[in-house]
Structures are given as structure tokens and as C-alpha cells.
Design a protein around this motif. Sequence first.
Motif, PDB file in Angstrom:
ATOM      1  N   GLU B 276       0.866  -1.175   0.000  1.00 33.43           N
ATOM      2  CA  GLU B 276       0.000   0.000   0.000  1.00 33.43           C
ATOM      3  C   GLU B 276       0.910   1.235   0.000  1.00 33.43           C
ATOM      4  O   GLU B 276       1.642   1.452   0.961  1.00 33.43           O
ATOM      5  CB  GLU B 276      -0.907  -0.027   1.250  1.00 33.43           C
ATOM      6  CG  GLU B 276      -1.821   1.165   1.408  1.00 33.43           C
ATOM      7  CD  GLU B 276      -2.977   1.139   0.421  1.00 33.43           C
ATOM      8  OE1 GLU B 276      -3.277   0.062  -0.137  1.00 33.43           O
ATOM      9  OE2 GLU B 276      -3.565   2.208   0.216  1.00 33.43           O
ATOM     10  N   ALA B 281       1.559  -4.072   3.523  1.00 26.63           N
ATOM     11  CA  ALA B 281       0.289  -4.040   4.262  1.00 26.63           C
ATOM     12  C   ALA B 281       0.087  -5.439   4.855  1.00 26.63           C
ATOM     13  O   ALA B 281      -0.030  -6.420   4.117  1.00 26.63           O
ATOM     14  CB  ALA B 281      -0.857  -3.665   3.336  1.00 26.63           C
ATOM     15  N   LEU B 332      -6.094  -0.174   7.276  1.00 26.47           N
ATOM     16  CA  LEU B 332      -6.807   0.088   6.021  1.00 26.47           C
ATOM     17  C   LEU B 332      -8.256  -0.388   6.161  1.00 26.47           C
ATOM     18  O   LEU B 332      -8.567  -1.195   7.043  1.00 26.47           O
ATOM     19  CB  LEU B 332      -6.118  -0.657   4.878  1.00 26.47           C
ATOM     20  CG  LEU B 332      -4.630  -0.317   4.685  1.00 26.47           C
ATOM     21  CD1 LEU B 332      -4.021  -1.189   3.583  1.00 26.47           C
ATOM     22  CD2 LEU B 332      -4.447   1.158   4.365  1.00 26.47           C
TER      23      LEU B 332
END
Lengths: 420, 363
Positions: B276, B281, B332
Motif C-alpha cells: 500500500e 500491508a 486500512l
Amino acid sequence: MKAGEEIALDPASALARTIDRVERAGAALRGVRPARIDAALASAAAMLLDPTSPLGKQARATIPARAGLSSEGVEWALETTLEVLTPIAIADARAALEALDRSYVATPVRLSGIVLAGNVFSAGIRPIAWSLLCRVPGIVKVATTDAGLSELFALALTIADEEIGAAIGVVQFSRNEPELLDRIASAADVLSVHGSQQTITDVRARAPATTEIVTHGHGLGAVLVGQGALTADADVKALVASIALDVAAYDQRGCLSPQVVLVERGGAVSARELARRLSEDGLAAIARTMPRAALSTLEGATQVRWRGVAQALGELFEGDGWSVAYEADGAIRSCPLLRNVAVHEVRSLDDALVRLAHFGAHLKVLAVAPASLRSEMTSQLPPGLAPRLCAPGRMQRPPLEAATDGVVPWQGLVRLAGRA
Amino acid sequence: MSLGDRVGLERDVARLIERITRRGPEAGDAEARDRILADVARWQAEHNPPFGRLAAARNARFDAGPDGWPALPTDVFRHTRVATFPSEADVRVFQTSGTTSGARGAHPFSDLSLYDVAAKAAAALHLFPGDGPPSLVMLVAPPDEALDSSLSYMLGRFVEWFAEDVTWALASGAPDPARIEAAIAGARGRPVAVLGTSFALAALDEALDHGRKFPLGPRGLVMQTGGFKGRRRELAPDEMRTQLARRFEIEPSAIVAEYGMTELSSQLYAPRGSIEAGLEAYVVPGWVRAQPVDPVTLAPVPDGEEGILRLDDAANVGSVVSIQTADRARRLPDGRIVLYGRLPGATPRGCSLAIEEVMRTRT
């Protein structure tokens, strides 16, 4: 170049001119009667202490934001820093200096350099005062983050006595210009360096062998409470207020600030109870009269982390702007300062000394209660440990003539010769 | 200690892990996870003194979900024993690496079976997802030479669980290129996985000519873990991935990042291509809750905002289930976690010297 003027277009030449001017003023200074110097110092301090004088107003208007303290915190620091420059206090310092003359001929050196860090705004007053008391002109190098008190003091000296004020030159430049510092180090006979271990190491490495370096590195303070101080309730109340003041002064960021309170086991008031009262009575009260400055996010996060560990290891007494961790006889650990202090229990005074010995020369001040224990401690400190011993509440208020970092305050400012 | 309670809790956690593993890498059951986390935390508050004190001081409410009780700061592991059992029952004590602040944190275990279940499940989901047994090259010290290293222990177990053969390729603490080459040659076309610390992988790269390659084959992979503490130069994550891909002749997407901590029993992985904005991530296994919190209030921050990472690891039954790290992180919307390094301690302006600094200068 005038005191406080920034070195700008041609820094090296401007600095050279300042050094030259101050050295010339030194010749006159050496011929001045001591009483005139003492009077100028007292007068300059009085100007800054007076909140209605132009310089006093300016100090109070500008320093709080630059120093990162509340205005009440700055006021307290101004009062307690400048209280050593009353005529009586100066006379005591003068007497200590003149006592040297009974055994030696004390001759002032030609020029002193004073290198200040930008971290504690009042640090310049004593070295400037001692340079003048010894009739030594001085170049004061302040950091780019300096809050301005040294500059104002130099200005006040000039107003009080132009000839004496001319013997102090304040210059400001960044640490990224070491060649300018080299010039001061080469010109001065003694360099009084205030700052981190790294700063001191750097200055030592660059200074000529003939320049004496007197160092004032970072350090810490501690409090030792013997059983005898924990009997009468009135004594405990006063003790708690005094320790709280030591913690709150300069928001605990000073090298004379206590980071730990060691409490001897067996007193009528337990270490845990003292911790509770230090928080709920002492620090809570002082937060109302002298609040802590606002914290940055990083400072707040560090404080939260430390407090969480304290809650897991022992007990935490906290309020809005302070905390006291009681960690029994656990290992002493770093505290985040900013009015967060740890209280530990010690089995005996010997146990306390073992713990304090780890701090070595970094332990700059040890507040001891009761007074009888303070006298006892004087002869019991282990080798290498030379803190100033004082009563709680006096950690940040050393007398003008007090030894600092194990050396007399006139160290390097006079050369001694034996009497014929 | 109520051994029966602990055995029951460990059984519940193991079942949860098993259920999630069966359902695949994206599976999760937040409600079941939080219920088990609460059971474990409640029990630990009674059997783990530091956590019990913290929970009492913060008025923990175990029926209010994980935000109802505090997480133990990782610093506590450096200062006191964090365990629900006495030290006589220790079978292994993992220790953190030396830090700038001196003392090392310790995480004792009286039984490693749940640790094994969690480590195996996470690796099976995200590191070796059904590609067949690889040949492993390890850039860490072997477990018998590093008894206090949780990473060495875990990689040692990987050999048993996932591999046909292994080469421990550190010699005197430094990666040995000859051993790596021999391991690749010996694999004879089987996929080779190189697992090591970012520190060791960077050291290997720095020590070699640009032209020297270690082709891992079409299904080869590299697992990197940890930061660059103590290194002269830190590498940006994408720079590191590029270097590794070139050196091992693999796609950058064949590089898997692992995030583990001595204080935990579970690991997070950023599997192939989980990137990301240039950063890995990390996928959070279904028995772990990863929640960035405000560094000052410790309240959860909304998804997408940066905080410091709180981890609730159900597999940490023997020590403490909720850990407060100082690692800056963002969650996220899909639940993956992006890390941004450690939040430094503040150095208050002043001339006060930190006690640990004093100790360091005097030793």
C-alpha cells in the motif's frame, strides 16, 4: 558589535570585533573596585526582577514561549535565579572568593568564554556573574534557541554600569558554525561549557590545549527521605510541599530536578503513602499556582507509556499535569520528566547509597531530609559521587558560591600563586 | 494458578485458530475472537500480576469488548516478569534484542504448543500457501545457538512443518554466500525460500558484487522480518524489495514481509504483493486484533488514521493477551495494517539526563 547583536553578514569579523571590544573592556574591569562590580550585578538583577521595568517586562513577555514553561514557571525561575544576586548573597560569594587570598595570590585570567545550551533559559546568569566577580571579561555564546535572558542580563549590566556591562559580549550562532566557537576557544583562557555530553566532547576535541575547559553536562537530582523525616504530620506536610516544588520547577527538565525519591523503610509514613501525598497534596497544589506547560504529542505519548508501565509495576497517583509512581523496591528506571516522578522504598541508607552510586558524577544534587541525615550523608558518599547536598525545596536554588559539578564556581577564572 | 482454566482457554483458542485456518486466509470471526480475548484477559488479570495491577488501575471492564481493558505496554517486559505461571515452570524464555535503552524484554513460556499452533497456521496461510515443501535457507542463527530468540525458534519449527531440507546460512553472525549457493544448487529445481532478518538480507546484499545472483526459481520466495536497528544505512521498503528481487531473481511480489514480536505468540504477514503506497500491508490473522490507538489517550483511532498499534493476540494465553506497542500504524478499510516505524520517546527540552542514559554512559 553590541551585546545581543546577531552575527550576520560577516560572522567571523563581527565575532573578532566583539572579542576585541570585550578584551579592551577587561583591562578597565581589572582596575575596578569589587564593590562597584557587586553593585552593578545587584542592580542588573533588580531590573530584571522588577516586572514593571522595561527589561523586566520584556523578559516576562518573551521568555515563556521561548522557554517552553508557563508564565508562572518562568516567574518562579526568574525570582529564584536572580535571588542569588542580592547585595547580601553577593557579599557571601565575595567572601568565599576573598578567602582564597588568605592562602594564595588570585589573579584573574584574561578572558572567559561561556558556551550555553538553549535548554534551560536561566543557565547563563551564574557564569556571567562569576566571570565579573573574578574581574574577567566574558564572551557568552548562546544557542539559536536561547530564550534571551543572558542577553537581557548583559543589557541590564550595561544600563547599571556601562563600563562593567561592556566586559560581557553576548553572541549567537548555530552549532553548525564550529569555526566561530574555535575563535572563542582560542581567545579565552577558560571555557565554561553547558550542554550535552556530545557538545562537551566536541568542544573538548577542538579547543586548544592551553584553554581550560570547565564542563557542566546534563545530569539529574534525587531525593532521599530518612525515617526521621516521616514522624510528625506537620513535617511530612512540609516535606511533601518541598519535594513537589523541586519536581515542578522547570517542569522537571533541569539537571537539578529530581527524577526519583528514595524513602527509607520503617518510618511512620510509608513510601507508598508519601507517594500518594506527594501527588494528591504536593503536586496537585503546585499545579494550581504554577501549572505545567502544554505537552507536545510526543511528550504526551511518552508520558502515557511511562505511566502505564508504572501501573503495571506498582501504583500510580496521577492528576492533570503530574504523576507519582510508587514502585516499591523495584529497579530505578527513566522517567519522562515533565512532573512525573518515581518513589522507591529502600531498606536502609546503605541501600540508598548503592542505588545512588550508579548515577556517579551525573548526580548533581541530592536533597536529604531530615537535616541530621544530611550531615551524616556528607561523610558517607561513595567515591565519585559529589552532588550538592541540600534540603528538599532547595534543589533548584543553590547559593551563588555553591560548588557545581564538583568544582568551585571560580574554577578557571583565577590563577593561584603561592604567597611569598 | 488454575491449570484447568488455562488448559480450557488454550483449547478454545486452538479451536478458533483451526476454524479460521480451515476457512482460508481472509476468514475471521471478530465476535468469536473478541469473546475469547475477553475470557483470556479476565483470567490473566487474576493470574498475571502486572496485567492485574494495570487492569485494576484502569478499571478494566472485560464485558465491554477489547477496548474495555488496557493493553500492557511492551516496556513492562523489560522491567518485570509477565507470565501467568511461576518461573519454575518455564520451558523457554524468549528475549528481545538489545535496545538503546539497555535491558532486554523477556517473554516466558511454560508450554509452546499454542505458540506452535498459531505460528504454523499463520505461516500456512500467508507464507507457504500450498506450494509444496520448499528448500529453506535461513539467515538467522539456528535455534540451538539462539535459545532465547523467538524468530530462530519459529524458523526452526518451519523446517519440521514445511520443508524438505534447510541450510542455516549465517557464519559468525554474517550471511555466508557460499552456503546459499550450495543450498540453491542442492534444491535441484524445487522452490527455495530464503528467510531472514532485513538486517541480514541487507548485509548480504551490501557484501556482494552487483552481478552475483542467487536464483531461487519460479516459485522461490524471500521472507524478511524486522528493521534495521544499528545499521549504518536504512533502506526504504521498496528499495529493499527491488534489491532482493534482483539478487534472488524473483518478482518483487515474491517477497513476503513478516511482523512478529518477542512479546507475542502470533505473527502478521504481508503476503505476496500486499503493498500500500510502497509499504507492506500486513494481514491480521483472525485470532488477532490489531487496533491503532491515539498515543496520548490510547483510544482507538478511525480506520485510515495513524496511531500506535495495540495488538490483542489470543494465542498469548500464558502471558498477556493485550500488548501496547510503540509502533506507528494505520489500519486500512480491509483490515490490513501498514506500519511506519517506531514512535520515538520524547526528549524533553532541558538539561536533565535520562537515568538509562546515565547507566549507559557508565557501563
